[in-house]
Write an enzyme that holds these catalytic residues in place. Sequence first.
Site, mmCIF file in Angstrom:
data_model
loop_
_atom_site.group_PDB
_atom_site.id
_atom_site.type_symbol
_atom_site.label_atom_id
_atom_site.label_comp_id
_atom_site.label_asym_id
_atom_site.label_seq_id
_atom_site.Cartn_x
_atom_site.Cartn_y
_atom_site.Cartn_z
ATOM 1 N N GLN A 84 15.811 -4.120 101.795
ATOM 2 C CA GLN A 84 17.201 -3.689 101.782
ATOM 3 C C GLN A 84 17.601 -3.383 100.341
ATOM 4 O O GLN A 84 17.447 -4.227 99.469
ATOM 5 C CB GLN A 84 18.091 -4.784 102.347
ATOM 6 C CG GLN A 84 19.568 -4.432 102.392
ATOM 7 C CD GLN A 84 20.404 -5.644 102.721
ATOM 8 O OE1 GLN A 84 20.636 -6.493 101.857
ATOM 9 N NE2 GLN A 84 20.854 -5.745 103.957
ATOM 10 N N TYR A 152 30.076 -4.073 99.462
ATOM 11 C CA TYR A 152 29.390 -3.581 98.273
ATOM 12 C C TYR A 152 29.838 -2.139 98.013
ATOM 13 O O TYR A 152 30.664 -1.599 98.739
ATOM 14 C CB TYR A 152 27.878 -3.718 98.448
ATOM 15 C CG TYR A 152 27.456 -5.155 98.643
ATOM 16 C CD1 TYR A 152 27.720 -6.108 97.661
ATOM 17 C CD2 TYR A 152 26.830 -5.575 99.810
ATOM 18 C CE1 TYR A 152 27.359 -7.436 97.834
ATOM 19 C CE2 TYR A 152 26.465 -6.898 99.989
ATOM 20 C CZ TYR A 152 26.731 -7.826 99.005
ATOM 21 O OH TYR A 152 26.384 -9.137 99.184
ATOM 22 N N ALA A 327 18.678 -13.964 111.672
ATOM 23 C CA ALA A 327 18.592 -14.456 110.292
ATOM 24 C C ALA A 327 18.586 -15.973 110.253
ATOM 25 O O ALA A 327 17.559 -16.592 109.995
ATOM 26 C CB ALA A 327 19.740 -13.892 109.463
ATOM 27 N N ARG A 328 19.740 -16.591 110.520
ATOM 28 C CA ARG A 328 19.825 -18.046 110.398
ATOM 29 C C ARG A 328 18.859 -18.768 111.336
ATOM 30 O O ARG A 328 18.264 -19.781 110.974
ATOM 31 C CB ARG A 328 21.264 -18.502 110.646
ATOM 32 C CG ARG A 328 22.216 -18.190 109.504
ATOM 33 C CD ARG A 328 23.669 -18.340 109.892
ATOM 34 N NE ARG A 328 24.087 -17.275 110.804
ATOM 35 C CZ ARG A 328 25.304 -17.180 111.327
ATOM 36 N NH1 ARG A 328 26.227 -18.080 111.035
ATOM 37 N NH2 ARG A 328 25.616 -16.170 112.127
#
Length: 371
Positions: A84, A152, A327-328
Amino acid sequence: MRNRIVKAATFEGLTRDHVVSEELIEFHRRVAAGGVGLTTVAYCAVSPDGCGTPNELIVTPDTAPGLSRLAEAVHGEGAAVAAQIGHAGAVAAGTGRRGVSPSPLLSPLAMRRTRPISPSGIARVVDDFGAAAAVLARAGFDAVEVHLGHGYLPSEFLSPRLNRRTDEWGGSLENRARFPRAIARAVRDAVGDGVAVVAKVNMADGVRGGLWLDESVAVARMLQDDGALDALVLSAGSSLQNPMYLFRGEAPVAEMARTMPRAVRPAFRLAGRAFLHEYPFQEAYLLPYARQFRAALTMPLVLLGGINRLATVEAALDEGFEFVAMARALLREPELVARWQAGDTRESLCVHCNKCMATIYRGTRCVLVDD
């Protein structure tokens, strides 16, 4: 890919010198050995001024040898690998830099104002994305994920709340989307057809006056029509304004306070909940938003958002989502997919306490797992 499960981009906090470390390689090798189809190296800055944290990988030709070793390690376990890439924009103010943004704003991470990026600066950042993508392609990566979300720099341009420009980069949605679309095209041109290009996009910023579904679906249609992307990763929230909108579940205020300089810890413990809002956790909590994108688009889509169970993965694929990102759950159990494949289909052990958020400065991990 050997299956449709993606290890979502999760900042690893393992690149103290901004280059690939052996710990980072082992992090992704272990996830690959655990059975995912693709693992994503996370939050790789396209330039030094694009770093959002002090220990973030910067993709340059100097990092290529380490990136090649990482790709080889993942491929050796039978998985594909993505990276990424992004530019932190105003979030970079938290590293001591002034930070750039579409329009001047006060960064809550540093309590200082950012400077508006110039048209020449915009062109430079677009070129930086292309250059970073080319490095990854040469290093043997299978895919590049372009980060267009989470507050971002590209996400700031899309936000009607943060982008108050009056030139060709602001105002109408088409103008606000010009910068992210240019980035996607630059990355595609840099890697050609041999590397997949996907983009992480915000479906909603989670703040009043920010990007929401009506405009985010329209942006997704623009990206689809441009033809530069192979898939979209559907996300939400803002590291700059409302990070817990992405994570959901418990807000780790006390844990995050302990990562800060001692002088500011008491203030953050008192005021931290104004920044780290707490939202009830529900599995696949982004699915209702993601369905709007599935109905509007024909391109492949990646669903994420608190997925813990194999049945949820299968239901998402049945609904027409081509991939599911986790993810987690994979921080808690890197071998989760292999466990499911072996017939043990119990849900992930992840309890979504979000205490892993506070470990990113010394190596992202689940605090419930013994070292």
